[in-house]
Design an enzyme around this catalytic site. Structure first.
Site, short mmCIF file in Angstrom:
data_model
loop_
_atom_site.label_atom_id
_atom_site.label_comp_id
_atom_site.label_asym_id
_atom_site.label_seq_id
_atom_site.Cartn_x
_atom_site.Cartn_y
_atom_site.Cartn_z
CG ASP A 147 -122.26 76.38 -42.14
OD1 ASP A 147 -122.13 76.81 -40.90
OD2 ASP A 147 -121.61 76.68 -43.09
CG ASP A 165 -138.62 69.22 -39.78
OD1 ASP A 165 -139.17 69.58 -38.69
OD2 ASP A 165 -139.37 69.12 -41.08
CE1 TYR A 208 -139.68 80.48 -40.43
CE2 TYR A 208 -141.84 80.10 -39.90
CZ TYR A 208 -140.58 79.54 -40.30
OH TYR A 208 -140.12 78.17 -40.63
CG ASP A 228 -139.05 75.51 -39.89
OD1 ASP A 228 -140.00 74.55 -39.30
OD2 ASP A 228 -138.82 75.44 -41.14
CE LYS A 272 -123.16 80.88 -42.81
NZ LYS A 272 -122.64 79.72 -43.19
C1 IPM Z 1 -143.17 74.30 -37.80
C2 IPM Z 1 -143.72 74.17 -39.24
C3 IPM Z 1 -144.34 75.94 -39.30
C4 IPM Z 1 -143.16 76.65 -39.19
C5 IPM Z 1 -145.03 75.91 -40.71
C6 IPM Z 1 -146.23 75.16 -40.89
C7 IPM Z 1 -145.64 77.25 -40.90
O1 IPM Z 1 -142.93 74.01 -40.16
O2 IPM Z 1 -144.06 74.70 -36.68
O3 IPM Z 1 -141.93 73.83 -37.42
O4 IPM Z 1 -142.49 76.81 -40.43
O5 IPM Z 1 -142.64 77.38 -38.22
MG MG Z 2 -141.11 73.17 -39.44
#
Ligand code: IPM
Ligand code: MG
Length: 372
Positions: A221, A249, A142, A245, A189
Site C-alpha cells: 500500500d 500498471d 494466480y 501486476d 504485505k
Molecule cells: C499482465 C496482465 C495479465 C496478468 C492478465 C491478462 C492475465 O494483466 O500481464 O499484467 O494479470 O498477469
Molecule cells: Mg496486468
C-alpha cells in the site's frame, strides 16, 4: 544469428502492434545480417473462437520449439463481464507462462524527455524516474487452489509460495540491481500475510550474498503511494505476482502512456516478450494503437540474445519518433499518425539510422499531419 521467433498476436490490438514489431525486427535482420524465422500461432479469445481452447496444443508446441516468443495481447469484453464463462482468454497466457516456466517478469519504467508533459504527474516529481519491476509470474494467488462453494456464495484463491520460487527470482533481481544502481526494494504485505513474511526472510538471506546492494522493504500500500509521490527513489522493485501486476500498471502511466511499456518474461528455457498493455478492444482495427510497447518488447528480445547494438538501433529509432512527434493519439491527441505509420517510421530509421528520415520521406506512408 539465426532465431526462431513464435508470434502470438492474440486479440484486440495485439495483431496490429505485433505487425509493427515484426517490421522492426525485419529491419534489424536486414541491417545487421541476421536470420529471423517467424511462426504465427493462435492464443486467447481468437483461439477459443477457432479451437475452443485459449492455448491450443499446437501453439504450445510452436512456443516450445521457438527461441523466443513475441506476444501481442489477449482479452475480449465478451468474457470480461461473464463470471460464468468457464473458458477465458487469459487462461491461455497464464498456462503459457506456467508451461514454459517463465517465472520472472521484467517491466522497466522510464521517462522520455519528449513526453514529460504527457505524464499525469508533475515534471519535478517524475524527473529521474528509471526503475525496473521484477514480478514473480508463475506462483502466488494466480496459481493457488481456487474454490467456489457449491451454492456459489463463498470463494477463495490460495496465495502460496515456496522458498525455491522466491529465491530463483530474488537472485535475478539482485543481479539486476548490481548492474544498475545497487538498490533493491522488496514490495510485500508482511504486516499481514504469512507468504510475505517468507518472502522477507528468503530475500534477506539472499541479500547477504550481494553486500553491495542496498535492500529495503515496503508494504504494497505504501509502495503504491511512493510510486506516485517519489518514483525516482526506486531502482529495482522485487515483488510477488499480483502486487507486481498492480504496481506495474501504476508505474506505466508515469511515462505518459501504458502504450510505451514493454516486458520480458524469462525462466527455464524460452523467453516471452510482450507489451504490458492489454487488448484495448475499443481501438481494434482503428489504426490508433501505440505500437511502441510492442516494438520495445522486440528490443528486449534482442538484448536477451546479447544483440545489444541491434537493440540500441531500435531504441534510438523509437526515441527519434517520440522526439519528432511521430506518435499515435494516446501521446498526442492531435496526431493523425496511425499505428502502421509509427511502425514504418521506426523501422525505416533502423535501416537508415544516419539518414535524416523525417515525415516528408517518401518511404513513409504519411497521413496529413498537423504536428510538425
Ligand atoms: C499482465 C496482465 C495479465 C496478468 C492478465 C491478462 C492475465 O494483466 O500481464 O499484467 O494479470 O498477469
Ligand atoms: Mg496486468
Amino acid at each position: 544469428m539465426k532465431l526462431n521467433i513464435a508470434l502470438l498476436p492474440g486479440d484486440g490490438i495485439g495483431p496490429e502492434v505485433i505487425t509493427q514489431a515484426v517490421k522492426c525486427l525485419e529491419a534489424v535482420e536486414e541491417t545487421f545480417n541476421h536470420n529471423f524465422e517467424f511462426k504465427e500461432a493462435l492464443v486467447g479469445a481468437i483461439a477459443i473462437d477457432k479451437t475452443n481452447n485459449p492455448l491450443p496444443d499446437e501453439t504450445l508446441q510452436v512456443c516450445h520449439d521457438a527461441d523466443a516468443i513475441l506476444f501481442g495481447a489477449i482479452g475480449d469484453p465478451k468474457y470480461d463481464n461473464n463470471p460464468k464463462a468457464k473458458i477465458r482468454p487469459e487462461q491461455g497466457l497464464l498456462k503459457l507462462r506456467k508451461e514454459l516456466g517463465l517465472f520472472t517478469n521484467i517491466r522497466p519504467v522510464k521517462i522520455y524527455k519528449s513526453l514529460v508533459n504527457r505524464s499525469p504527474l508533475k515534471e519535478a516529481i517524475i524527473s529521474g524516474t528509471d526503475f525496473t519491476i521484477y514480478r514473480e509470474l508463475t506462483g502466488g494467488i494466480y496459481f493457488g487452489e481456487k474454490k467456489l462453494s457449491e451454492d456459489g456464495t463463498v470463494a477463495s484463491d490460495l496465495c502460496e509460495y515456496s522458498e525455491m520460487e522466491i529465491s530463483r527470482i530474488a537472485h535475478l533481481a539482485f543481479k539486476a540491481a548490481k548492474n544498475r544502481r545497487n538498490k533493491l526494494t522488496l514490495v510485500d504485505k508482511a504486516n499481514v500475510l504469512e507468504s510475505s513474511r517468507l518472502w522477507r526472510k528468503v530475500v534477506t538471506n539472499i541479500g547477504k550474498s550481494y553486500p553491495e546492494v542496498e535492500l529495503d522493504f515496503l508494504f504494497v500500500d505504501n509502495a503504491a503511494m511512493q510510486i506516485i509521490l517519489n518514483p525516482a527513489q526506486f531502482d529495482v522493485i522485487l515483488t510477488e505476482n499480483m502486487f507486481g501486476d498492480i504496481i506495474s500498471d501504476e508505474g506505466s502511466v508515469i511515462g505518459g502512456s501504458i502504450g510505451l511499456l514493454p516486458s520480458a518474461s524469462i525462466g527455464d528455457g524460452s523467453a516471452l516478450f510482450e507489451p504490458i498493455h492489454g487488448s484495448y478492444p475499443q481501438a481494434k482495427g482503428k489504426d490508433i494503437a501505440n505500437p511502441i510497447a510492442s516494438i520495445l518488447s522486440a528490443a528486449m528480445l534482442l538484448e536477451h540474445f546479447q544483440l545489444f547494438e541491434e537493440a540500441m538501433a531500435v531504441r534510438r529509432a523509437v526515441d527519434k519518433a517520440l522526439e519528432k512527434g511521430i506518435v499515435t493519439p494516446d501521446l498526442n491527441p492531435k496526431s493523425t499518425y496511425g499505428t502502421h505509420q509509427v511502425g514504418d517510421f521506426i523501422a525505416n530509421n533502423i535501416v537508415d539510422e544516419d539518414d535524416e528520415i523525417n515525415m516528408n520521406d517518401e518511404n513513409i506512408d504519411l497521413g496529413k499531419s498537423t504536428i510538425i
